[in-house]
Structures are given as structure tokens and as C-alpha cells.
Design an enzyme around this catalytic site. Sequence first.
Site, mmCIF file in Angstrom:
data_model
loop_
_atom_site.group_PDB
_atom_site.id
_atom_site.type_symbol
_atom_site.label_atom_id
_atom_site.label_comp_id
_atom_site.label_asym_id
_atom_site.label_seq_id
_atom_site.Cartn_x
_atom_site.Cartn_y
_atom_site.Cartn_z
ATOM 1 N N GLU A 11 -1.146 -9.234 5.064
ATOM 2 C CA GLU A 11 -1.066 -8.389 7.044
ATOM 3 C C GLU A 11 -2.179 -8.653 7.773
ATOM 4 O OE1 GLU A 11 -0.428 -6.003 4.767
ATOM 5 O OE2 GLU A 11 -1.329 -4.904 6.032
ATOM 6 N N CYS A 50 0.851 -1.230 -0.323
ATOM 7 C CA CYS A 50 -0.361 0.074 -0.612
ATOM 8 C C CYS A 50 0.616 1.511 -0.497
ATOM 9 C CB CYS A 50 -0.679 -0.277 1.230
ATOM 10 S SG CYS A 50 -2.318 1.215 1.201
ATOM 11 N N HIS A 73 -3.661 -5.610 0.728
ATOM 12 C CA HIS A 73 -3.041 -6.194 2.297
ATOM 13 C C HIS A 73 -2.967 -7.429 2.411
ATOM 14 C CE1 HIS A 73 -2.630 -2.010 3.004
ATOM 15 N NE2 HIS A 73 -3.609 -1.600 3.257
#
Lengths: 226, 738
Positions: A194, A85, A192
Amino acid sequence: MKAAVISFPGSNCDYDMYYALKNWQITPTIVPASVTDLTAYDVIFLPGGFSYGDYLRTGAIAQFSPIMQALQTANAAGKLIIGICNGFQILTEAGLLPGTLQTNQNPGFICTTTALHIVNSTSAFSSAYQKTDINLPIAHGEGNYYIDDEQLSQLKANNQIIFTYNDNPNGSVANIAGVTNVAGNVFGMMPHPERAVETILNNTDGQAFFTSIINFLNQKTEAVKA
Amino acid sequence: MTPTYHEPTPAEIKTAKLYLPWGLTTQEYDLITTKLKRLPNYTETGLFAAMWSEHCSYKKSKPVLRRFWSQNERVLQGPGEGAGILDIGDNQAVVFKAESHNHPSAVEPYEGAATGVGGILRDIFSMGAQPIALLDSLRFGEINDAHTKYLINEIVAGIAGYGNAIGIPTVGGDTAFDDTYAGNPLVNVMAVGLLDQAAMKVGQAKGADNAIIYVGAKTGRDGIHGATFASAAFSDEAHVDRSAVQVGDPFTEKLVMDATIEIATKYPELVIGIQDMGAAGLVSSSAEMAAKAKMGVNLNLDLVPQRETNMTPYELMLSESQERMLLVIKKGAEQKIIAVFARYGLDAVVIGRVTADERYRLTFQAKTVADLDVQFLTHAPNYQLPSVKPTRLIQANPHQYQPVITDFKTTLLSLLAQPTIASKASLYQHFDSMVRTNTVVGPGSDAAVLRIRDTKKALAMTTDVNGRYLYLDPFNGAQMAVAEAARNIIAAGAEPIGITDCLNFGNPDKPEVYYELTQAGAGITAFAKAINTPVISGNVSLYNEYNDEAIYPTPMIGMVGLHTDVAHITTQSFKNAGDLIYLVGQTTDAFNGSEIQKLETGQITGALFGFDAQQEVTNQQGVLAAIRGGVVNSAHDLAEGGLAVALAEATFGTALGFTVNFNGTDAQLFSETQGRFIISVDPANQATFESYFSADLTQIGTVTATRQLVFNTKLSTTEIDQKTAYQTWKDALKWRLK
């Protein structure tokens, strides 16, 4: 194995990345952007957020942080450098990745889960995926990847496009969601991974992303030993 | 005490009654002169005007607020501080509060909404807590003009702009549309934080000689109270322009937040007090901290970090520049604290000291510019306002409206397309709901749920109120607001533990409005007690009027619930074909104030349907026990649009349908009787599930693998394609906002 998670002032996914890595038995350290030496780390993550507020242009100020010289050195040494990002935006601003990220085609921040296609399944960031299509969260206002036709053909020729969007949410050229540099050690993506490593958060499609990186680093270590 | 710069003299203030435009009445001004035994100067008059405003003093709403029930075994901090705090075990606590930013958002929607987010977050981290979630309760006019669309888009963008950048997820809330809010939208923001009890801080200035440290952004002329009135007399044009709008800076606030939490956790013994500089900025934060500790303060205004030149004491004290905090730090530890803020690149300056004498003393350019009794300054005279029951309530028709359902399918699809019922995804997709990776249930379900890392616990949170119900019956409408919030929390599998509120009302000087306020307050307390959810924080927003017409009484209820085990987390969606569908609660003709009344008549009229508090509690407890017993696959609260809408919603986002046999009229499928849930249960668990209820439980159908919504009533059978229903619900708001 040691990972650096670079925290710029305004980074806000630094701890998300830290916890995601911890789940993988990596030793992550949050490293402030004022640090000038990254030689102690095997892999470097630039997390999401709004570095320095991103009031001017995403990543525009961050590229002048003290840590950027250390990132250039790490790149020269062939270390893995991963931007998610805002981290992706910073890596393109710093010239470590090709292309640039513009305001979404329909202006406005979007947070949702989106389907991705794995274009290159042999990279350090995708080799552990057992399927060709995955779902990952996105959360950005400037994720519209732009690259000119000539560089786009180079990306394709070098297999630098790792992930594409199945249902392009931001207007990115060629539906590009994640790319590497020519050497394949620097990677950036808007989605994302994560945020998608725990069953309780309803999405585990990010797990294989981290497994891929760890497998790659392990192989590298073994190759050095051999 | 004569300042060197050009300001009206104390005598001029008195003669020209310059205090009137600042909101002080002549009686209040006379009380001040009598008590001081002299005329207050310009700065002092400004301090009183700000501290005695309704916003700071609650002088008109205090009789209502004082009656709120706000103590139980969990309460570590009740009303009166930045935010309320509840014990959730393991030396952890949940901190929460809601605040309104209605007026700024009506004038400058983007910045009004953005600074609302910034302000409520400061309230949370001023307690030493890490903010973990934001919720928004929004009210707009019906979407039929460009201005309403502009307000919606800008307010949503402002919330997103601030919340996303600071990295606190916006996980839920509620949005409704009614003409009553067209000229006066409501923007209520609730923030929730997590606290290690050892780091708990309050806003108190204890200990003489302790340092008062100003941290964060520099002070400018933005948001100065009464600046527009005063400027013409003594200021230049440019000041007026800059005063008008406060601008949010989430980047600076993130730094202030991280640094403040760091000192509260790292140096709990050195940090005596923390307070946000919110409304009425420096004066309010410093005077309140001193008053609560029964101490005084000396502040040297020359030391206040400033971003504009030639600011006067009046301007410095009343500026509402954002992203500023005031700390009280143990004497001798100043440099340790300043060093932490310096590492974040932030100003941290000792601007004064705590004193033992309960005086509020300000110096500027080596002169004393204010010297006041702190307790007097912070205790406005209270008002007991007249209260009169509005005629519309006295004359309300007790008969329930009877809907005419000629085409059940069209009626249901029309209701699903009503903006209040339709999917809000086109709004909430702009909010980062996942950052910090704790969001288990995000926007779109009954309540949002966040896990607490490294524990088995989770927190559920919601905001609710239906202003139409309160318009027809402020007491029962307020009870229903609390009840609906609790149903949302319970449907998510959590036990409701506490309430924050924003009391949005019209002008309280109108006896009818004051009646609504007192009745609503009583209703909130009545049902809050019934379910053991104390009101631990909140705010009051009065004078919400347009063309002399008050908004519907709208006391927003923000509620937090505790999951003792993440295994109890439940969502509203059906899970498996073949599961049994149960209706918990009785269905009656409850149509006055309902969505169907509004849809069919365009009006909200009559006496509100009844509220059975005992039944509501019993039903809620049964559902929570069944969820904790592990035999519930989905749970959904019934609210606007009634049973038919709730059933349809339970299929949205799935590839399932249902067949339901309802032993009532077609119209009753849209009734809004309180105390109801729909629950889906695996047939293997049927007996166990039913054992949690002694009455008011009806098996009404089954979940099906075919995507058809099949309704059988006493009168008719209707089949509706689930995909059509879903698309109608999903796209209605998006199309209206185009």
C-alpha cells in the site's frame, strides 16, 4: 466491491490502506476491531501498526479482539483475508496463517525498500505481476518469519510461499516474505504494497498486488453469475 | 491553609530555605511573600518554583526571544502557544515547533528521546492539527568511546520506539559529532502538522464556568520537579526511584492524539482551548491557559485520575507523567466530549471550572491548598543578565587557515568518512519514514518533502546548525544556520516560509554565554527577515555544560518550505549523463571552522569567514526561480566539506560520475563559503537556465556515464572511482558504531 480495513487500537497504516484501495475503485471502509460482523465485505485487510501498543508480543493482544470471531467466520466462508506487517503478525498469532514472526535477526526496526522475488505467480495476490522481481518498502522490528522444517516442506509442496526476499533483511526462514494458508484465501506479508501505488511516492510495484486481488474477486463474481 | 498530611510548614520552608533546591532564589521568595502578604505553603512554593523556572518562564532568555522577528502575512499564530501556525492557502495551515530533550536524554537516553517525541507531538495536536512529520537534530561527541556509542544507539532507538509506534513518519533532521557534545548530547525534535484552519485551537481558558477536563494517562509521581531534594525530608525511598524517569507510552498517546483531533474537528464550537501537560504538568497547563485568557481557575485535585496512592497536591500539580492533555470545554457540552474519549478507552474527567476572578485556586480533601493571583504566578520577574564578549572572539586570528592538500584523493575520502559528513542511513533506517504515505523525499536529501493529499502542494522541511561556526562567530554563525536551512529548502524546490528553533546554550549566568545567546538571537532575526521567514515557535535549552565547560552555541534552526506545485520537487542526485553541472556562488578561502580544518588540525580556531547576506539571498532566489521554471534536474546545497563533497554526494545512489574543471586551488574544493549550490541542467535548457542568473554562475563540468569522479583544478587532475567514494561514505558511520 467492498473492502473492510480493520482498525485495531494502535493500527497506524489503516488510512494508508484505505487510500491505496480507493485508488483502485474499491469501496473501502475502516472497521473498528470492536465490530463482530464482516459479512458485508468481499475482502478484509488487516493493516500495519502497533495493535494495542504491541508491548507484549506483536499481535498477541489483538488476537483476542471481538473482530477475530468474525474473521474466523469470513475464513470459513472462503473470503480473502489479507494481513500486512502487523496484520500478518496478528494472523499468525490467531492461527489463520502458519508460522510466527520473531524479532529481526539484527534487532532493531528497519525501514527501507527491499527486493522481492515472486515465487508463486498464480495466486490471488500475485497473478497480475508482469515481472518476477519487485521492490517494496518494509518497516518492521519483528519480521523474522519462523516455521519448522516439516511445515516448511508443506508450504513449498502447496505453493503457499508467494514472495521471498532477495536480500533477506530480517533473518526469515527460507527468505519468506509472504505466505498463504493451505486454501489460498488468507495471505500475510511483512512488506507494504500500500506504500507503493503512486508515482509521486517513487514506487508503483504495489499496484499489481491490488490488481491481482481485484482480478481474482471479479473472476469469482463472474463464476457465481455463470 | 494547613494541609492534613505531613509537609513542612510555611515557616519551616522560609527558615530552612527549602525553596532554594527547587530553583527559587531568596529574592524571588521574598518577592512572593511581599506580594502575597503571607508565607506561601508547601504546595504554593512548589507552584512558584515550577512556573518561575527558566523552562516555564523564560525569565533569562526573554529579552532575546522578544527581539525575534515573528510576524508576516502568513503568520496565524506566533510564539507563545503550543506551536506556531502559518497560512498555506486553501484554508489550510502548517503548524510546527521544535523542542529539546537534552538533559533527560543524557541521563536516560531511550526514554529521554522517546518522551521528547511524545511532548512535541502533543504541542502540535493541541492546536487541533494532525501531525504529519518528525525531524531530529542530534549532536553527539566524537565516536571514540563506548558511552557515546551507547548514547547514540539508545537515543535513536527511543526516537524510533515512539515515532514508529504512534505512526508519524520521521523524515529528516541532521546529526553532527564534536567533542563539545560528549558530556552533553543534544536531542532536538521538530514536529510538523497540517491544520484545517476551522479547527485551529489555542491554549486559552475563556468563559467563566466552562469546564476544565483532564484527558489521557493517569498521574503518577514521575518527573516531579525537585522530588529528589524534597523526598529525603518527608517521603520514602520508593518515591525517589519512581520520580527519576518519565516513561513514554506511544500507544496511549496515539489514542489521545486521535481523540483530541476528533473533538477539535467535530466540535470546534465546543472546544474552547487545548493544552499539552508538558513541563510542570498540571500547574503549567492550567495556569497558562487561565493567564492568557485573563481568567482564573478552580481545580478540585481529588478528581485528578491517579495511578499511585496518597499523592499530595504538590505531587499532583508537578508530576510530569506523559500523554496527558487539559481541555477547556463549553459548559453543558462536557458529556459529549467525555463520550469521545470513552470510545478510545481514555480517562476524561471534569476537574474544575474557569472563573472570572483571575485567581488560581486548588482544593484538595475539601480544603483550599493554593489561592494565588494567576498573572503573578505566570509572570516571573525578568532578568537582564550581563553580557561580555568572550576573549577567544576578541583575540581570534583573522587569517583563514590554509589546508595543505598533498593527496587530494585521500583528503576527499577522509572527509567523506567523517561522521558529520558520512551517510546517516545506519541511524535513520530505524525510523519509519514512509507511514501515512505522503513522503515524497525521505531522509538523506537536502530537505524532506511531503505532499499534501488532494492538493498540488507539498511541504519541505529541514533542521540545520553548525555549532563550530557559532563558536567562532555567534552572530554570523547564526545567520549561516538560517541560510543553510533555506538553501536546503530551496534545493528541494520549495519557498522557505518559516522557522522554529531550539536555542541550545551553556549557563546564561556566565556573561560570555549570555553574549553568545544574544548575538545568535540577533543573527537569526537578521537573516530570517532577509528571506521573510518569521520565527513562529521554539524553545530554549540553557545550562548545557559538562565540567563547567559550555557546549558550542547551537541554535538549531528548523525550517519549513512550501511547494506551490509538486512538479517543483527536486532532489540532490544527478539524473542523466550529459547534463551540465553549474556552481552557483563564489568560492573564497573559507576554512576557519570547516571540516577540513578539523580534519587536518583537530581544532576549530580563528575568526569565522564572512557572510554576504545580499549574495546569499540573490543566489537562493535564482535557484528557486530556475527550479520553478522547470529547467533544473538536480540541486544540492554546499555545506560541510564544500564543493568536492557536494559533487560526490550528488552521484551517490546513482551509477553516474562527473568531470569538473574548477578554476581554483585544490584546497578551495573544500572551502565552506556560504551561498553556494550545485545544479545539474539538461544541455537543451542551458540558455533558459542561465537567464535566471546575472552573476555568480559558473558551468564547471558535466555528468558522465562512467563512474569516475574527475576533478581538474588549476594545480592538478585527480580521478576517483565513484564506487569507492560511495562505499567509503556509506559505511563509515556503520563501522564506527560497531
